[in-house]
Design an enzyme around this catalytic site. Structure first.
Site, short mmCIF file in Angstrom:
data_model
loop_
_atom_site.label_atom_id
_atom_site.label_comp_id
_atom_site.label_asym_id
_atom_site.label_seq_id
_atom_site.Cartn_x
_atom_site.Cartn_y
_atom_site.Cartn_z
N GLY A 1 89.40 31.89 24.28
CA GLY A 1 88.49 30.88 24.80
C GLY A 1 88.99 29.48 24.53
O GLY A 1 88.21 28.57 24.23
N ARG B 1 88.69 25.07 26.54
CA ARG B 1 87.81 23.90 26.37
C ARG B 1 86.99 24.04 25.10
O ARG B 1 87.04 25.07 24.41
CB ARG B 1 86.88 23.75 27.58
CG ARG B 1 85.99 24.96 27.80
CD ARG B 1 85.16 24.84 29.08
NE ARG B 1 86.01 24.73 30.24
CZ ARG B 1 86.56 25.80 30.86
NH1 ARG B 1 86.32 27.01 30.42
NH2 ARG B 1 87.32 25.64 31.90
N ASP C 1 91.26 38.99 29.69
CA ASP C 1 89.85 39.35 29.68
C ASP C 1 89.63 40.09 28.39
O ASP C 1 90.03 41.25 28.24
CB ASP C 1 89.53 40.24 30.89
CG ASP C 1 88.08 40.73 30.89
OD1 ASP C 1 87.36 40.49 29.90
OD2 ASP C 1 87.68 41.38 31.88
N VAL C 2 89.04 39.43 27.40
CA VAL C 2 88.94 40.03 26.07
C VAL C 2 88.08 41.29 26.04
O VAL C 2 88.17 42.08 25.08
CB VAL C 2 88.41 39.01 25.02
CG1 VAL C 2 89.38 37.86 24.85
CG2 VAL C 2 87.01 38.54 25.37
N SER D 1 77.18 32.19 15.31
CA SER D 1 76.29 31.10 15.71
C SER D 1 75.01 31.19 14.90
O SER D 1 74.63 32.27 14.42
CB SER D 1 75.96 31.23 17.21
OG SER D 1 74.89 30.39 17.57
N TYR E 1 72.79 37.09 23.39
CA TYR E 1 73.69 36.22 22.62
C TYR E 1 73.42 36.36 21.12
O TYR E 1 74.35 36.46 20.31
CB TYR E 1 73.47 34.78 23.08
CG TYR E 1 74.44 33.76 22.52
CD1 TYR E 1 75.74 33.68 23.01
CD2 TYR E 1 74.04 32.86 21.55
CE1 TYR E 1 76.63 32.72 22.53
CE2 TYR E 1 74.91 31.90 21.06
CZ TYR E 1 76.20 31.83 21.56
OH TYR E 1 77.08 30.88 21.07
N ALA F 1 74.75 39.65 19.88
CA ALA F 1 76.21 39.61 19.79
C ALA F 1 76.67 38.82 18.57
O ALA F 1 77.57 39.25 17.84
CB ALA F 1 76.78 39.01 21.07
N LYS F 2 76.06 37.67 18.34
CA LYS F 2 76.48 36.83 17.23
C LYS F 2 76.12 37.45 15.88
O LYS F 2 76.85 37.29 14.89
CB LYS F 2 75.87 35.43 17.37
CG LYS F 2 76.42 34.65 18.56
CD LYS F 2 77.93 34.54 18.53
CE LYS F 2 78.44 33.52 19.53
NZ LYS F 2 79.93 33.44 19.54
#
Length: 251
Positions: free
Chosen positions: A11, A14, A61-62, A140, A152, A155-156
């Site tokens: 990633g 940016r 593509d991870v 996160s 999200y 996942a985090k």
């Protein structure tokens, strides 16, 4: 003085990934900047080259096992054997539970959690053989729960679990595994969140800053500084940790 090593940042086109790649290159590491579209990494690799560093952009593509294998082979062929991995690639597909599609759940878990698993599994043989390795996973504060981010947040939180498990498994090979869990960082991703909820980004940033004890939101470079320490040789006795970067305490 840290030894120059081969680092991978996923990633890296940016935001946090770009800032981290630039920071690691400034410290003398050769950096593989990985992203879905390698052409989008030009800003990062150009910034590194302008500062006298060495970097290469590689597409991946991870969430795809074959794509990860090909990317790691390319890193080895072009730069050498990687011993630093920063699992930063991420996407958001925010929505309340009753509006969240199965596809959006799978996409977020696939990039963040499956991607970290596949990348770490592919790189760990190089680290084991070298007797040295550093893996840093980007978690996160959303791991603690956040409205509209069931996918999200899950996942985090999962990244924190895999971080601690890999630290246990890989420690005997000289590999440390840690996670950084940022709070509000001013990136394209937080701009997308502001757009989704219909708030001008400047107002969104100002509102967030007002709730943060240090009185400002985070910048990608704040995260890059933390990653820089965790991948250093000086951090050899730090493993299995989750470092929250939120400008204040977290629950």
């Amino acid at each position: 003085m840290n030894q120059a090593r081969i680092a991978i940042v996923t990633g890296g086109a940016r935001g946090i990934g770009a800032a981290t790649a630039i920071r690691l290159a400034a410290e003398g590491h050769f950096v593989a900047v990985l992203d879905l579209d390698p052409a989008q990494c030009a800003g990062t690799t150009d910034a590194i080259a302008d500062r006298g560093g060495k970097a290469v952009a590689i597409g991946v593509d991870v969430s795809d096992e074959n794509s990860v294998a090909e990317a790691i082979e390319a890193v080895d062929a072009v730069l050498g054997e990687p011993t630093i991995l920063v699992n930063n690639a991420g996407i958001i597909r925010d929505n309340l539970l009753f509006k969240m599609s199965t596809a959006d759940w799978d996409a977020v878990l696939g990039v963040h959690l499956r991607g970290t698993f596949l990348m770490s599994r592919a790189v760990q043989p190089y680290m084991r053989d070298a007797g040295f390795g550093r893996i840093v996973n980007l978690s996160s504060t959303s791991a603690l729960g956040n409205r509209g981010q069931a996918n999200y947040s899950a996942a985090k939180a999962g990244l924190q679990g895999i971080t601690k498990t890999l630290a246990i498994e890989l420690g005997k090979f000289g590999v440390t595994v840690n996670a950084v869990a940022p709070g509000f960082i001013q990136t394209d991703m937080t701009a997308a969140t502001a757009e989704r909820i219909g708030i001008p980004f400047d107002d969104f940033v100002a509102g967030a800053a007002a709730q943060i004890p240090v009185g400002r939101v985070g910048q990608p470079e704040d995260v890059a500084h933390a990653v820089s320490y965790l991948v250093s040789e000086a951090a050899g006795f730090v493993s299995g940790q989750v470092l929250y970067l939120a400008g204040g305490p977290t629950d």
